[in-house]
Every structure is written in structure tokens, then in C-alpha cells.
Enzyme design. Structure first.
Site, short mmCIF file in Angstrom:
data_model
loop_
_atom_site.label_atom_id
_atom_site.label_comp_id
_atom_site.label_asym_id
_atom_site.label_seq_id
_atom_site.Cartn_x
_atom_site.Cartn_y
_atom_site.Cartn_z
N PRO A 2 90.32 117.63 -28.53
CG PRO A 2 89.06 119.60 -28.71
CD PRO A 2 90.40 118.83 -29.23
CD GLU A 3 90.68 111.70 -30.05
OE1 GLU A 3 90.55 110.45 -29.98
OE2 GLU A 3 91.89 112.05 -30.42
CE LYS A 59 85.82 112.61 -31.94
NZ LYS A 59 86.51 112.74 -33.36
NE ARG A 250 93.29 113.37 -39.16
CZ ARG A 250 92.37 113.72 -38.06
NH1 ARG A 250 91.24 113.00 -38.12
NH2 ARG A 250 92.73 114.28 -36.94
#
Length: 268
Positions: A2-3, A59, A250
Site C-alpha cells: 500500500p503506497e 497513503k 530499507r
DNA sequence: AGTACCACCTGACGGC
DNA sequence: TGCCGTCAGGTGGTAC
């Protein structure tokens, strides 16, 4: 997933299946996803009401309840909506169910429980308190360049800073930088106006195309970075092996050939 | 201010 | 087959 593009697609899904439907019951299967409310309160507020409007910012997806207030969804790393009619089709990690009058239910599914569901009265005040910046697709080029020009640190961090602009996450940050041919570790202050304008163009193009593709990785153009984030895969543009590094904890993919650091580029 | 590191939570995958 | 470490697209707190 979910971006921004994913959440946009979730919003359209919600619009098709849940907007203007009357809520008959709310079933909270895991209250730990509820942020500032309880299952009982959520049910009391929503039962007998309709969802009348919907608004995405970054988002976050906010759904208006007739009679006032909003239900705001965040999808964490694994959230999504699923509408179902037969009970057997309820998804595996449904955390909240909105059952509708006349049949059918919308499940908010979230395997890893990083998502959030909350009740909000004043949406603007909520975003202000959370420091959620302007939506990435609402910023025109000048405003984008303006915001980035006072920013320090690495460009990938800036792109993912939800208070600077909202909606870009780890995967699309890499994709956007790949399209703009900018190295993710470039110091934001080393980028020239032309670089920032190119970055903004790439951001719009990537986000809009991803939405057109329903945020489905398999439907994205083959010459994008995203389908190639695999060990040993090569740059779809120049054929050199892709690189992987860690930024801000990340995983970060890039083409070391196509994406040179700004400071390196301008030395020559 | 920016960054590194940890935590939250669950499941999939690769190596032994 | 089974156990175990590692990793995953988000965010928040803390400490330097």
C-alpha cells in the site's frame, strides 16, 4: 503494497462496492487495529448510516459517514479491502467487517496488523496533527521544487518523508528515482532545479501509470525497475546488473550505471 | 535536522 | 520433514 497508487485503487474499489450502501452491522475481529475508538463505538457510529464520500491523501483513505465524521484507513504493509457476499469468501485476515443492508460485506484485511482504522471528526486537524503533507499528486511542479529545495539529507529519504509529500513509499521511491536517473543517495541539496523538475515529472508519470495499471506489478511496463527487483537481474534500459543497497534500513534497488550521484555528475 | 536502530506483527522462503 | 534465521511495499520512538 500500500503506497499511493495502491491506496488510490483501494479507494476506487471502495467506491464501487461500499459507497452509498447502508451499514447494517460492524464486526471488529481484532480491536488492536482500532486507533482511537472501540468496536462498540465504531458500530454505534456507523450502524444505519451510509458512506457518502471518500478522499485519499497520501497513503490514508478517509470515508465520510452521513451525519458527520470520517472513518480513516491506513493499510500498513499488508492491508486491503475485499467485498464478499458468500460467507465462505471472507478473506483470511479480515480484521474489520462492514456488513451492508441488502447483503454483502466489505472486509478490511490486514495480515501483519500494521494498519489502522480510526474515527476522525476534523480531517484537516487530523492530518495536521499527524504531520501528513500534501498528496504527492496534488503538488504542481513549482510547489514540489520549492518544498525539496530546502531539504537536506538523501533524496530517497526526502521522497519518502510523508510530511514533505505524502504517498511515496519504498518501492515507488526506487521506481521514481530510476525514471529520473537520480542516485537514491544523492544529497537533496546537490540536485539542481532541472533535476528536481525531472524528478517531479518522473514521480507523476510513475504514480499515474501505476494507477492506470491498477497498481498491479504484473501489469506494469516491462522496462520499469519494479519487475526486475530480483537478485542478479539487469537494468531494462542499459543491461547492466542492478544494484541493491540499504537506505534508512530499507532495501533499495537501482541501476548503478543509469543513476549516478548528482555530486559525481557535476564534477565533470 | 538527519540518521541508525529497534519495535510492532505474521507468514513465506531458503539453507541446513 | 522440520527447525531456524532472514526478509517483507509502513510508521513511531529513542538516542546520537
Amino acid at each position: 503494497m500500500p503506497e499511493l497508487p495502491d491506496v488510490e485503487v483501494f479507494g476506487r474499489y471502495f467506491e464501487r462496492h461500499a459507497l452509498e450502501r447502508t451499514v447494517e452491522a460492524v464486526e471488529v475481529k481484532d480491536a488492536s487495529l482500532l486507533e482511537n475508538t472501540s468496536g462498540a463505538e465504531l458500530a454505534r457510529v456507523l450502524t444505519g448510516k451510509r458512506f457518502t464520500d471518500l478522499q485519499r491523501r497520501g497513503k490514508h483513505l478517509a470515508v465520510a459517514v452521513d451525519g458527520g465524521g470520517w472513518v480513516v484507513f491506513h493499510f500498513g504493509m499488508t492491508g486491503f479491502f475485499r467485498y464478499f457476499e458468500a460467507e465462505a469468501d471472507e478473506p483470511e485476515h479480515a480484521r474489520v467487517l462492514f456488513r451492508f443492508k441488502g447483503g454483502g460485506a466489505l472486509a478490511y484485511d490486514c495480515q501483519r496488523k500494521f494498519g489502522e482504522v480510526r474515527l476522525v471528526q476534523d480531517l484537516e486537524a487530523f492530518y495536521r496533527a499527524k504531520e501528513v503533507g500534501p498528496d504527492a499528486l496534488s503538488l504542481d511542479r513549482d510547489a514540489f521544487v520549492q518544498r525539496f529545495s530546502d531539504k537536506r539529507g538523501r533524496i530517497k529519504n526526502a521522497l519518502m518523508d510523508q510530511s514533505l509529500l505524502a504517498g511515496v513509499g519504498n518501492v515507488y521511491a526506487d521506481e521514481i528515482l530510476f525514471h529520473a536517473r537520480i542516485h537514491p543517495e544523492s544529497a537533496t541539496s546537490d540536485l539542481l532545479g532541472a533535476d528536481l523538475r525531472r524528478l517531479h515529472d518522473a514521480m507523476r508519470e510513475v504514480l499515474e501509470e501505476a494507477i492506470r495499471s491498477d497498481a498491479n506489478p504484473e501489469a506494469l511496463p516491462a522496462d520499469w525497475l519494479l519487475p526486475h527487483r530480483l537478485q542478479g537481474d539487469c537494468c531494462p534500459r542499459c543491461g547492466e546488473p542492478l544494484g541493491k543497497m540499504e537506505i534508512n534500513g530499507r532495501p533499495t534497488w537501482l541501476c548503478p550505471e543509469c543513476q549516478q550521484k548528482a555530486a559525481v555528475l557535476y564534477q565533470h
